[in-house]
Write a protein that holds these residues in place. Structure first.
Motif, PDB file in Angstrom:
ATOM      1  N   GLY A   1     -29.349  62.312  57.288  1.00 56.01           N
ATOM      2  CA  GLY A   1     -28.411  62.477  58.318  1.00 56.01           C
ATOM      3  C   GLY A   1     -27.669  61.201  58.823  1.00 56.01           C
ATOM      4  O   GLY A   1     -28.270  60.289  58.669  1.00 56.01           O
ATOM      5  N   ILE A   2     -26.426  61.352  58.959  1.00 51.63           N
ATOM      6  CA  ILE A   2     -25.569  60.404  59.711  1.00 51.63           C
ATOM      7  C   ILE A   2     -25.075  60.691  61.106  1.00 51.63           C
ATOM      8  O   ILE A   2     -24.606  61.568  61.260  1.00 51.63           O
ATOM      9  N   TYR A   3     -25.376  59.522  61.822  1.00 52.83           N
ATOM     10  CA  TYR A   3     -25.066  59.920  63.185  1.00 52.83           C
ATOM     11  C   TYR A   3     -24.486  58.761  63.780  1.00 52.83           C
ATOM     12  O   TYR A   3     -24.391  57.525  63.331  1.00 52.83           O
TER      13      TYR A   3
ATOM     14  N   HIS B   1     -36.585  61.135  67.186  1.00 55.32           N
ATOM     15  CA  HIS B   1     -35.950  59.792  66.778  1.00 55.32           C
ATOM     16  C   HIS B   1     -35.070  59.472  68.047  1.00 55.32           C
ATOM     17  O   HIS B   1     -35.195  58.383  68.697  1.00 55.32           O
ATOM     18  N   PHE B   2     -34.206  60.169  68.385  1.00 50.37           N
ATOM     19  CA  PHE B   2     -33.236  60.179  69.430  1.00 50.37           C
ATOM     20  C   PHE B   2     -33.835  60.229  70.688  1.00 50.37           C
ATOM     21  O   PHE B   2     -33.118  59.822  71.862  1.00 50.37           O
TER      22      PHE B   2
ATOM     23  N   ASN C   1     -35.986  69.098  65.000  1.00 51.29           N
ATOM     24  CA  ASN C   1     -37.310  68.426  65.453  1.00 51.29           C
ATOM     25  C   ASN C   1     -37.387  67.025  65.101  1.00 51.29           C
ATOM     26  O   ASN C   1     -37.761  66.294  65.830  1.00 51.29           O
ATOM     27  N   LEU C   2     -36.902  66.515  63.941  1.00 47.97           N
ATOM     28  CA  LEU C   2     -37.016  65.386  63.379  1.00 47.97           C
ATOM     29  C   LEU C   2     -35.897  64.561  64.129  1.00 47.97           C
ATOM     30  O   LEU C   2     -35.958  63.332  64.553  1.00 47.97           O
TER      31      LEU C   2
ATOM     32  N   GLY D   1     -23.697  58.188  75.439  1.00 42.51           N
ATOM     33  CA  GLY D   1     -25.025  57.677  75.067  1.00 42.51           C
ATOM     34  C   GLY D   1     -25.654  58.811  74.305  1.00 42.51           C
ATOM     35  O   GLY D   1     -27.097  58.828  74.169  1.00 42.51           O
ATOM     36  N   MET D   2     -25.144  59.929  73.699  1.00 42.97           N
ATOM     37  CA  MET D   2     -25.487  60.856  73.100  1.00 42.97           C
ATOM     38  C   MET D   2     -25.241  61.005  71.527  1.00 42.97           C
ATOM     39  O   MET D   2     -24.077  60.364  71.102  1.00 42.97           O
ATOM     40  N   PRO D   3     -26.038  61.365  70.858  1.00 36.43           N
ATOM     41  CA  PRO D   3     -26.074  61.151  69.399  1.00 36.43           C
ATOM     42  C   PRO D   3     -25.093  62.572  68.918  1.00 36.43           C
ATOM     43  O   PRO D   3     -25.415  63.399  69.306  1.00 36.43           O
ATOM     44  N   TYR D   4     -24.192  62.076  67.850  1.00 33.65           N
ATOM     45  CA  TYR D   4     -23.503  63.160  67.282  1.00 33.65           C
ATOM     46  C   TYR D   4     -23.659  63.048  65.812  1.00 33.65           C
ATOM     47  O   TYR D   4     -23.657  61.844  65.126  1.00 33.65           O
ATOM     48  N   ARG D   5     -24.207  64.207  65.158  1.00 35.26           N
ATOM     49  CA  ARG D   5     -24.375  64.181  63.653  1.00 35.26           C
ATOM     50  C   ARG D   5     -22.974  64.385  63.171  1.00 35.26           C
ATOM     51  O   ARG D   5     -22.464  65.099  63.378  1.00 35.26           O
TER      52      ARG D   5
END
Length: 330
Positions: free
Chosen positions: A173-175, A266-267, A261-262, A181-185
């Motif tokens: 997965g690339i993020y 992580h985040f 879930n993964l 401050g939020m992750p985007y895939r």
């Protein structure tokens, strides 16, 4: 058709972004890297596909020819490699405990379940929680920063002290972390999560050491909803001949954990949500040549292919020269 994004570097060093759908591909005007395109999309609250459509179509390009010419880069990078984090999770795929358990079984009493098997079974039971629920946390490991990431046709170099250099065919997965401050895939990439399985086999507590190795990504970033089923082939070539080949499966339908879930486990850590940082997270595998007794050697070529990706990740194995390190007191 599924949108795929690629990064291209011409012979004169000029960089571009390529958008591919089906058998056609074109340059995306106005962007020299996928990270810039992603930040543009985040800033305008639109999807990557919408950002590509709004940019219009540049010249057509043959990505197969570009791949063979070595002009395609990893589908994500950063001018400062310290702002890329390479991490991963293991024991996430149905059947993934078998190879790991073979390595660790001898270190445990016959009547006692290994820690690897316990973790796998816990993930099988709680790795796909209902919406709004927190599932079982997986095994997690760190591989390094962006200096460890190599391109789709670059050599994978094991340290001089390594006991082994072995392939792990995976999906990553690339993020990117947005200004909020939020992750985007951004999408998924084909990957070789290169590891030292001999070191790991010696003692499973050396897993952390075995994972501090390079990793490679295929050239295509698969944008949109992740496929439920991904089926591919992993092979090793020696002197141009295939010495080992095996199919592998990925995608949530073949996993004991969901991507959500993964990603959550992580985040959930604050240090992995620093605005502007890039994350490459390897989702695991159940297929290793090492489990079949293969001993790799310098010059071997790892090749991993999987639909719906159209191009492989293909890397030769190298060993680095020894480096003498002396700690000096100041």
């Amino acid at each position: 058709m599924t949108l795929r994004l690629l990064q291209h570097r011409a012979e004169n060093g000029v960089r571009s972004v390529i958008a591919a759908e089906g058998d056609t591909a074109h340059f995306v005007p106005g962007f020299d890297c996928i990270r810039a395109l992603a930040l543009h999309a985040i800033g305008r609250k639109i999807s990557l596909a919408e950002a590509v459509a709004a940019a219009g179509k540049g010249d057509a390009v043959n990505i197969g020819v570009a791949f063979e010419a070595g002009e395609l880069l990893a589908p994500i990078d950063h001018e400062d490699g310290a702002h890329i984090q390479l991490t991963g999770t293991g024991l996430t795929h149905l059947g993934s405990a078998e190879g790991r358990d073979k390595m660790h079984r001898e270190a445990a009493a016959v009547e006692k379940q290994t820690d690897s098997m316990r973790m796998f079974l816990e993930g099988l039971e709680g790795g796909k929680p209902a919406a709004g629920q927190t599932g079982q946390q997986p095994e997690w490991f760190y591989k390094g920063d962006g200096s460890q990431l190599v391109g789709p046709t670059d050599p994978l170099t094991m340290p001089a002290f390594a006991k082994d250099g072995g392939e792990e065919p995976e999906i990553a997965g690339i993020y990117i972390i947005g200004p909020d401050g939020m992750p985007y895939r951004l999408g998924l990439a084909l990957a070789n999560e290169f590891s030292d399985h001999v070191t790991e086999r010696h003692n499973y507590l050396w897993l952390a050491h075995s994972k501090l190795r390079q990793a490679s990504l295929g050239p295509e970033l698969l944008v949109g909803t992740p496929p439920e089923h991904i089926e591919g082939t992993s092979r090793i070539l020696r002197d141009g001949q295939t010495i080992w080949e095996k199919p592998f499966l990925s995608g949530e339908g073949n996993m004991s954990h969901s991507f959500a879930n993964l990603e959550h486990h992580h985040f959930k850590y604050d240090l992995f949500r620093r605005p502007g940082d890039v994350h490459v997270h390897f989702f695991g595998t159940a297929t290793l040549s090492f489990s079949d007794g293969v001993q790799t050697q310098e010059g071997d070529v790892f090749e991993i292919i999987a639909a719906p990706f159209t191009l492989p990740v293909r890397n030769a194995l190298k060993r680095a020269e020894p480096v003498e390190v002396t700690v000096q007191a100041l």
